[in-house]
Design a protein around this motif. Structure first.
Motif, PDB file in Angstrom:
ATOM      1  N   ARG A  80      17.327  -4.555   0.118  1.00  0.00           N
ATOM      2  CA  ARG A  80      16.265  -5.141   1.004  1.00  0.00           C
ATOM      3  C   ARG A  80      14.900  -4.938   0.155  1.00  0.00           C
ATOM      4  O   ARG A  80      13.805  -4.480  -0.645  1.00  0.00           O
ATOM      5  N   LEU A  81      14.336  -6.233  -0.220  1.00  0.00           N
ATOM      6  CA  LEU A  81      13.362  -6.387  -1.741  1.00  0.00           C
ATOM      7  C   LEU A  81      12.073  -6.957  -0.969  1.00  0.00           C
ATOM      8  O   LEU A  81      12.717  -7.970   0.484  1.00  0.00           O
TER       9      LEU A  81
ATOM     10  N   LEU B   2       8.836  -9.810  -4.792  1.00  0.00           N
ATOM     11  CA  LEU B   2       9.236  -9.231  -5.645  1.00  0.00           C
ATOM     12  C   LEU B   2      10.819  -9.674  -5.474  1.00  0.00           C
ATOM     13  O   LEU B   2      11.580 -11.012  -7.043  1.00  0.00           O
ATOM     14  N   LEU B   3      11.569 -10.611  -4.854  1.00  0.00           N
ATOM     15  CA  LEU B   3      12.949 -11.147  -4.338  1.00  0.00           C
ATOM     16  C   LEU B   3      12.012 -12.868  -5.632  1.00  0.00           C
ATOM     17  O   LEU B   3      13.153 -13.193  -6.265  1.00  0.00           O
ATOM     18  N   SER B   4      11.111 -13.552  -5.014  1.00  0.00           N
ATOM     19  CA  SER B   4      11.069 -14.869  -5.206  1.00  0.00           C
ATOM     20  C   SER B   4      10.605 -14.338  -6.629  1.00  0.00           C
ATOM     21  O   SER B   4      11.912 -15.480  -7.802  1.00  0.00           O
TER      22      SER B   4
ATOM     23  N   LEU C 240      20.189 -10.081 -13.493  1.00  0.00           N
ATOM     24  CA  LEU C 240      19.377  -9.707 -13.727  1.00  0.00           C
ATOM     25  C   LEU C 240      18.889  -8.159 -12.988  1.00  0.00           C
ATOM     26  O   LEU C 240      18.409  -7.326 -13.774  1.00  0.00           O
ATOM     27  N   ILE C 241      19.540  -7.599 -11.539  1.00  0.00           N
ATOM     28  CA  ILE C 241      18.952  -6.719 -10.916  1.00  0.00           C
ATOM     29  C   ILE C 241      19.768  -5.596 -11.355  1.00  0.00           C
ATOM     30  O   ILE C 241      19.285  -4.708 -11.923  1.00  0.00           O
TER      31      ILE C 241
END
Length: 93
Positions: free
Chosen positions: A12-13, A17-19, A35-36
């Motif tokens: 869960r972000l 941040l996710l965008s 990327l993560i």
């Protein structure tokens, strides 16, 4: 980077941040997962300062004594000289 993923997980972000992560992955032509993964590896591979012994500061090896004109028996004269020097520094050039 490992491409042999056997595990799936939910993370869960915050939306912003996710965008940002999605935009960066797209701009670099890669997947969000890669990327993560790179970001997580970077954090985990970073040296942990707690694992390194603390370095103590060097101790001065200076020898000598009191500065010329300093007489510890007349500390008030020394303090007055310090005050004058401080006032001169405040005045500037």
């Amino acid at each position: 980077m490992s491409r042999h993923m056997a595990e799936r997980t939910t993370v869960r972000l915050p939306k912003e941040l996710l965008s940002r992560a999605r935009r960066k992955a797209a701009a670099e032509g890669r997947t969000l997962t890669s990327l993560i993964e790179d970001g997580l590896r970077s954090v985990l591979d970073r040296p942990n300062p707690e694992n390194h012994p603390r370095r103590l500061p060097r101790v001065s090896q200076a020898r000598g004594g009191l500065a010329p004109g300093v007489d510890l028996d007349r500390i008030s004269a020394f303090e007055a000289g310090e005050d004058l020097a401080y006032a001169e520094r405040l005045r500037g050039p």
